[in-house]
Design a protein around this motif. Structure first.
Motif, PDB file in Angstrom:
ATOM      1  N   LYS A 112       0.839  -1.205   0.000  1.00 32.69           N
ATOM      2  CA  LYS A 112       0.000   0.000   0.000  1.00 32.69           C
ATOM      3  C   LYS A 112       0.869   1.248   0.000  1.00 32.69           C
ATOM      4  O   LYS A 112       2.043   1.221   0.424  1.00 32.69           O
ATOM      5  CB  LYS A 112      -0.909   0.017   1.227  1.00 32.69           C
ATOM      6  CG  LYS A 112      -0.170   0.157   2.551  1.00 32.69           C
ATOM      7  CD  LYS A 112      -1.126   0.180   3.727  1.00 32.69           C
ATOM      8  CE  LYS A 112      -0.424   0.405   5.057  1.00 32.69           C
ATOM      9  NZ  LYS A 112       0.545  -0.647   5.399  1.00 32.69           N
ATOM     10  N   SER A 132     -13.616   7.555  -9.153  1.00 35.23           N
ATOM     11  CA  SER A 132     -13.737   6.113  -9.344  1.00 35.23           C
ATOM     12  C   SER A 132     -12.420   5.407  -9.041  1.00 35.23           C
ATOM     13  O   SER A 132     -12.392   4.355  -8.379  1.00 35.23           O
ATOM     14  CB  SER A 132     -14.182   5.817 -10.776  1.00 35.23           C
ATOM     15  OG  SER A 132     -14.274   4.424 -10.992  1.00 35.23           O
ATOM     16  N   ASP A 135     -11.777   5.585  -5.209  1.00 38.45           N
ATOM     17  CA  ASP A 135     -12.632   4.640  -4.484  1.00 38.45           C
ATOM     18  C   ASP A 135     -12.088   3.222  -4.587  1.00 38.45           C
ATOM     19  O   ASP A 135     -12.018   2.486  -3.593  1.00 38.45           O
ATOM     20  CB  ASP A 135     -14.055   4.682  -5.047  1.00 38.45           C
ATOM     21  CG  ASP A 135     -14.847   5.891  -4.560  1.00 38.45           C
ATOM     22  OD1 ASP A 135     -14.401   6.545  -3.591  1.00 38.45           O
ATOM     23  OD2 ASP A 135     -15.903   6.176  -5.148  1.00 38.45           O
ATOM     24  N   THR A 136     -11.692   2.829  -5.791  1.00 40.85           N
ATOM     25  CA  THR A 136     -11.153   1.477  -5.996  1.00 40.85           C
ATOM     26  C   THR A 136      -9.880   1.269  -5.190  1.00 40.85           C
ATOM     27  O   THR A 136      -9.714   0.252  -4.501  1.00 40.85           O
ATOM     28  CB  THR A 136     -10.878   1.234  -7.484  1.00 40.85           C
ATOM     29  OG1 THR A 136     -12.116   1.294  -8.207  1.00 40.85           O
ATOM     30  CG2 THR A 136     -10.230  -0.124  -7.714  1.00 40.85           C
ATOM     31  N   HIS A 138      -8.831   2.886  -2.557  1.00 39.42           N
ATOM     32  CA  HIS A 138      -9.087   2.924  -1.117  1.00 39.42           C
ATOM     33  C   HIS A 138      -9.768   1.649  -0.650  1.00 39.42           C
ATOM     34  O   HIS A 138      -9.394   1.079   0.398  1.00 39.42           O
ATOM     35  CB  HIS A 138      -9.955   4.147  -0.791  1.00 39.42           C
ATOM     36  CG  HIS A 138      -9.972   4.505   0.658  1.00 39.42           C
ATOM     37  ND1 HIS A 138     -11.051   4.275   1.481  1.00 39.42           N
ATOM     38  CD2 HIS A 138      -9.020   5.078   1.443  1.00 39.42           C
ATOM     39  CE1 HIS A 138     -10.782   4.680   2.695  1.00 39.42           C
ATOM     40  NE2 HIS A 138      -9.556   5.169   2.713  1.00 39.42           N
ATOM     41  N   GLU A 139     -10.743   1.179  -1.406  1.00 36.90           N
ATOM     42  CA  GLU A 139     -11.454  -0.049  -1.031  1.00 36.90           C
ATOM     43  C   GLU A 139     -10.533  -1.263  -1.068  1.00 36.90           C
ATOM     44  O   GLU A 139     -10.687  -2.188  -0.261  1.00 36.90           O
ATOM     45  CB  GLU A 139     -12.645  -0.254  -1.961  1.00 36.90           C
ATOM     46  CG  GLU A 139     -13.778   0.758  -1.732  1.00 36.90           C
ATOM     47  CD  GLU A 139     -14.768   0.803  -2.893  1.00 36.90           C
ATOM     48  OE1 GLU A 139     -14.614  -0.016  -3.833  1.00 36.90           O
ATOM     49  OE2 GLU A 139     -15.673   1.666  -2.866  1.00 36.90           O
ATOM     50  N   GLN A 140      -9.580  -1.277  -1.989  1.00 42.28           N
ATOM     51  CA  GLN A 140      -8.627  -2.383  -2.086  1.00 42.28           C
ATOM     52  C   GLN A 140      -7.496  -2.278  -1.078  1.00 42.28           C
ATOM     53  O   GLN A 140      -6.672  -3.189  -0.980  1.00 42.28           O
ATOM     54  CB  GLN A 140      -8.049  -2.445  -3.507  1.00 42.28           C
ATOM     55  CG  GLN A 140      -9.057  -2.839  -4.571  1.00 42.28           C
ATOM     56  CD  GLN A 140      -8.462  -2.820  -5.968  1.00 42.28           C
ATOM     57  OE1 GLN A 140      -7.380  -2.255  -6.207  1.00 42.28           O
ATOM     58  NE2 GLN A 140      -9.163  -3.430  -6.910  1.00 42.28           N
ATOM     59  N   GLY A 141      -7.454  -1.179  -0.337  1.00 46.42           N
ATOM     60  CA  GLY A 141      -6.392  -0.991   0.648  1.00 46.42           C
ATOM     61  C   GLY A 141      -5.055  -0.632   0.048  1.00 46.42           C
ATOM     62  O   GLY A 141      -4.024  -0.710   0.733  1.00 46.42           O
ATOM     63  N   GLN A 165     -12.912  10.986  -0.693  1.00 48.60           N
ATOM     64  CA  GLN A 165     -11.838  10.998   0.287  1.00 48.60           C
ATOM     65  C   GLN A 165     -11.297  12.422   0.482  1.00 48.60           C
ATOM     66  O   GLN A 165     -11.250  13.204  -0.468  1.00 48.60           O
ATOM     67  CB  GLN A 165     -10.684  10.079  -0.155  1.00 48.60           C
ATOM     68  CG  GLN A 165     -11.035   8.607  -0.242  1.00 48.60           C
ATOM     69  CD  GLN A 165     -11.805   8.257  -1.502  1.00 48.60           C
ATOM     70  OE1 GLN A 165     -11.839   9.045  -2.451  1.00 48.60           O
ATOM     71  NE2 GLN A 165     -12.413   7.086  -1.520  1.00 48.60           N
TER      72      GLN A 165
END
Length: 307
Positions: A112, A132, A135-136, A138-141, A165
């Motif tokens: 990360k 988009s 978001d991807t 952040h959601e995937q870490g 964010q």
């Protein structure tokens, strides 16, 4: 080591830039990482274009030679959006952001990024595409925190129409010999070139909205024209820097860094040098608090006039 808030989190005020490590060995970079950690500097700044990716690669190779726990002690930031080639172009498309981050993670050998900044404005930016991608990631870490570089208040507000964010940092050029972020505000309503707004009020905007300014090229004048330290172009400035350096037991670089950190915006100073002696003075200078008179004397010695 002085700390400032970045998105509400305590971070060291000195950020180590990685754009000059391209030609270093992994062992040399590992030594630099440890040296700075021992001094309290754990924040590293990268970009996918530095050394065409080589800087991130050698940093990753250095990390693999260090104890696994070292990664947990570091704050790693990278930037994306510049596409060099026959002509420069900028790309904040979802596809490019995702590909750039994945490439950086692979080269750095980490899972990360602590921070991802958009590197110089894309004039064709579509906020929904950026949102988009963020978001991807952040959601995937893959990215914990986000920010921008060289962006105006309007560009940040445009991004915020879609991005969920917080945009926690804005990387901007600022030094004693490049004070455009300060000059117009000091010369309001005066018939001077310094009163011409070239900054879009971005420093005040960042302070109002809690966006941490990361000052890059802190010892440069012009647009990467050279260092003002010991430059014959800045005799008066160097005279004052030298006197204050002797007074505070540091170097001219140290005082120049302390001048930036004295500003109440609570900025970070992004340094690119890898010279151990120079870094020692800069790191120690983070704890120097110049007086108001000393700050203004330096500003004037750099050639700035005040009403």
């Amino acid at each position: 080591m002085k700390h400032v808030l970045v998105g509400g989190i305590d971070r060291c005020a000195i950020v180590q830039g990685a754009w000059h490590i391209e030609d270093k060995t992994p062992e040399q970079v590992a030594g630099l990482i440890q040296l700075q950690l021992d001094r309290g500097v754990d924040f590293w700044d990268h970009a996918d274009i530095y050394g065409a990716g080589r800087c991130e690669q050698v940093f990753g190779e250095a990390l693999r030679r260090m104890p696994a726990a070292t990664r947990d002690r570091l704050v790693i930031q990278s930037k994306c959006g510049i596409r060099p080639g026959a002509f420069t172009q900028y790309d904040f498309s979802r596809e490019h952001i995702l590909a750039s981050v994945n490439g950086s993670l692979e080269r750095l050998g980490v899972e990360k990024l602590d921070y991802l900044l958009l590197h110089r404005p894309d004039l064709l930016m579509e906020p929904e595409e950026v949102a988009s991608a963020f978001d991807t990631l952040h959601e995937q870490g893959k990215v914990l925190h986000f920010g921008v570089s060289n962006c105006t208040p309007g560009q940040i507000e445009l991004l915020k129409t879609a991005v969920r964010q917080p945009l926690e940092a804005n990387q901007l050029q600022l030094s004693l010999a490049h004070t455009l972020l300060l000059d117009a505000g000091a010369n309001l309503n005066l018939a001077r070139d310094a009163g011409i707004g070239r900054d879009a009020g971005v420093l005040d905007y960042c302070r109002i909205h809690g966006v941490t300014v990361q000052c890059y090229s802190p010892f440069q004048y012009g647009f990467f024209e050279g260092s003002f330290i010991d430059s014959p172009e800045y005799p008066q400035l160097n005279a004052v820097l030298g006197r204050l350096a002797e007074q505070y037991g540091t170097t001219k670089n140290g005082i120049a860094a302390a001048w930036l950190l004295r500003h109440p915006a609570q900025m970070q100073v992004l340094v690119g040098t890898t010279n151990p002696e120079r870094l020692a003075a800069i790191d120690e200078a983070a704890d120097i608090v110049l007086t108001r008179a000393e700050w203004y004397e330096l500003y004037a010695a750099a050639g700035n006039q005040l009403p």
